[in-house]
Design a protein around this motif. Sequence first.
Motif, PDB file in Angstrom:
ATOM      1  N   ASP A  62     -16.292 -18.452  67.841  1.00  0.00           N
ATOM      2  CA  ASP A  62     -15.603 -17.607  68.817  1.00  0.00           C
ATOM      3  C   ASP A  62     -14.779 -18.432  69.791  1.00  0.00           C
ATOM      4  O   ASP A  62     -15.120 -19.575  70.092  1.00  0.00           O
ATOM      5  N   SER A  63     -13.714 -17.828  70.283  1.00  0.00           N
ATOM      6  CA  SER A  63     -12.885 -18.496  71.294  1.00  0.00           C
ATOM      7  C   SER A  63     -12.002 -17.459  71.974  1.00  0.00           C
ATOM      8  O   SER A  63     -11.502 -16.541  71.319  1.00  0.00           O
ATOM      9  N   THR A  64     -11.807 -17.594  73.268  1.00  0.00           N
ATOM     10  CA  THR A  64     -10.797 -16.802  73.977  1.00  0.00           C
ATOM     11  C   THR A  64      -9.656 -17.718  74.379  1.00  0.00           C
ATOM     12  O   THR A  64      -8.510 -17.565  73.931  1.00  0.00           O
ATOM     13  N   ARG A  65      -9.964 -18.734  75.200  1.00  0.00           N
ATOM     14  CA  ARG A  65      -8.940 -19.605  75.784  1.00  0.00           C
ATOM     15  C   ARG A  65      -8.213 -20.444  74.736  1.00  0.00           C
ATOM     16  O   ARG A  65      -6.976 -20.481  74.699  1.00  0.00           O
ATOM     17  N   THR A  66      -8.973 -21.161  73.914  1.00  0.00           N
ATOM     18  CA  THR A  66      -8.356 -22.152  73.014  1.00  0.00           C
ATOM     19  C   THR A  66      -7.473 -21.463  71.971  1.00  0.00           C
ATOM     20  O   THR A  66      -6.330 -21.858  71.747  1.00  0.00           O
ATOM     21  N   ARG A 115     -11.356 -24.875  64.654  1.00  0.00           N
ATOM     22  CA  ARG A 115     -12.618 -24.914  65.410  1.00  0.00           C
ATOM     23  C   ARG A 115     -13.747 -24.690  64.410  1.00  0.00           C
ATOM     24  O   ARG A 115     -13.692 -23.747  63.603  1.00  0.00           O
ATOM     25  N   HIS A 143     -13.819 -31.947  71.868  1.00  0.00           N
ATOM     26  CA  HIS A 143     -12.868 -30.853  72.133  1.00  0.00           C
ATOM     27  C   HIS A 143     -11.701 -31.524  72.869  1.00  0.00           C
ATOM     28  O   HIS A 143     -11.542 -31.404  74.088  1.00  0.00           O
ATOM     29  N   GLN A 146      -9.268 -29.810  75.385  1.00  0.00           N
ATOM     30  CA  GLN A 146      -9.914 -29.400  76.643  1.00  0.00           C
ATOM     31  C   GLN A 146      -9.931 -30.573  77.630  1.00  0.00           C
ATOM     32  O   GLN A 146      -9.615 -30.414  78.806  1.00  0.00           O
ATOM     33  N   PRO A 270     -14.817 -25.372  82.170  1.00  0.00           N
ATOM     34  CA  PRO A 270     -13.947 -25.140  81.010  1.00  0.00           C
ATOM     35  C   PRO A 270     -13.928 -23.674  80.573  1.00  0.00           C
ATOM     36  O   PRO A 270     -13.015 -23.253  79.852  1.00  0.00           O
ATOM     37  N   GLY A 271     -14.946 -22.904  80.994  1.00  0.00           N
ATOM     38  CA  GLY A 271     -15.081 -21.530  80.540  1.00  0.00           C
ATOM     39  C   GLY A 271     -15.589 -21.505  79.103  1.00  0.00           C
ATOM     40  O   GLY A 271     -15.422 -22.480  78.382  1.00  0.00           O
ATOM     41  N   PRO A 272     -16.208 -20.427  78.675  1.00  0.00           N
ATOM     42  CA  PRO A 272     -16.573 -19.275  79.486  1.00  0.00           C
ATOM     43  C   PRO A 272     -17.701 -19.632  80.448  1.00  0.00           C
ATOM     44  O   PRO A 272     -18.608 -20.366  80.069  1.00  0.00           O
TER      45      PRO A 272
HETATM   46  N1   CP Z   1     -13.052 -23.823  76.929  1.00  0.00           N
HETATM   47  C1   CP Z   1     -13.037 -23.245  75.726  1.00  0.00           C
HETATM   48  O1   CP Z   1     -13.007 -23.915  74.683  1.00  0.00           O
HETATM   49  O2   CP Z   1     -13.053 -21.873  75.761  1.00  0.00           O
HETATM   50  P1   CP Z   1     -13.016 -20.913  74.483  1.00  0.00           P
HETATM   51  O3   CP Z   1     -14.327 -21.073  73.767  1.00  0.00           O
HETATM   52  O4   CP Z   1     -12.818 -19.526  75.051  1.00  0.00           O
HETATM   53  O5   CP Z   1     -11.871 -21.333  73.615  1.00  0.00           O
END
Ligand code: CP
Length: 323
Positions: A62-66, A115, A143, A146, A270-272
């Motif tokens: 899963d990922s939102t930002r990347t 990823r 990562h 990041q 870095p989130g989440p």
């Molecule tokens: N920081 C980071 O990698 O966030 P995601 O998992 O949302 O991509």
Amino acid sequence: MATSPKKSPYSHRHLLGIEGLSVQEISYLLEKSDEYVGQNRRADKKNDTLHGRTIINLFFEDSTRTRTSFELAGKRLSADVINMSVGSSSVNKGETLIDTASTLNAMHPDVLVVRAGLSGAVQLLAEKVNCAVINAGDGSHEHPTQALLDALTIQRRRGKLQGLKIAICGDILHSRVARSNIYLLVTMGAQVRLVAPMTLLPSGAENWGVEVFHDMKAGLKNCDIVMMLRLQNERMQGNYFPSIREYFHFFGLDYEKLSVAKPDALIMHPGPANRGVEIDSEVADDYSRSVIREQVEMGVAVRMACLDILSHNLQREMQEAAK
Ligand code: CP
């Protein structure tokens, strides 16, 4: 006859990790990223740098930002960007990661952004394809983009990395973000401190050129930057601390613990983020100190720079091979 693009100070085909990169290579990646920040703040955010190139985002986790920022980055450079959703791919019919990559490779992408849940999987995949590969996070290994976006955020706020006292706090053991940041910040001359319970520190961490603390107030004293990490529950097997309540009491960032850092210390994540677990909600939302939103903004610029540099490296390699 087409001329080869000029050789860049970052001459690798892939970006698989920060470990082993030189000061010059990291500085170049950051300089190029910084150039893209202005473009992203304009009304017209597109240029033609990667017109005709194909980028495939292949995310097995899963990922939102990347994922979103790699997609935006590719589109702002006018590349064709495909997001492969593993949930609806033939991985569900038993196809392996390597077979999936070989299949995509046969479609002549220029860059695969990957990823993966397993440490080392992206490196393995890079050995099987002809295109450039960017590691978008592999297990608890690295990562790299990041760490670059974190460094760009710090550098733009503080004008430098060298000599800054930077505390990385929380679940270091399972964190690819921590590893990439440690490699980058130590290489660039920052004074890195790791703050974590004994159970969430990898053995041998004290040999990474960092100082190790098990008490937040001791670790945060006079720090310029406080970087919090998420508890990576999805990678934990067994119990690493008695309860979330106790973890927050000893290792969650609140104003009381933050009071020993420099008065203008920046807060990063870095989130989440898990509010009330590793960071207090009020602290996370205190935009006089928290640069969490800026980290996300810098992510797009960093990913544009990486796609630009690697695509041009690949083009040069292909033109030289054709001579
Ligand atoms: N920081 C980071 O990698 O966030 P995601 O998992 O949302 O991509």
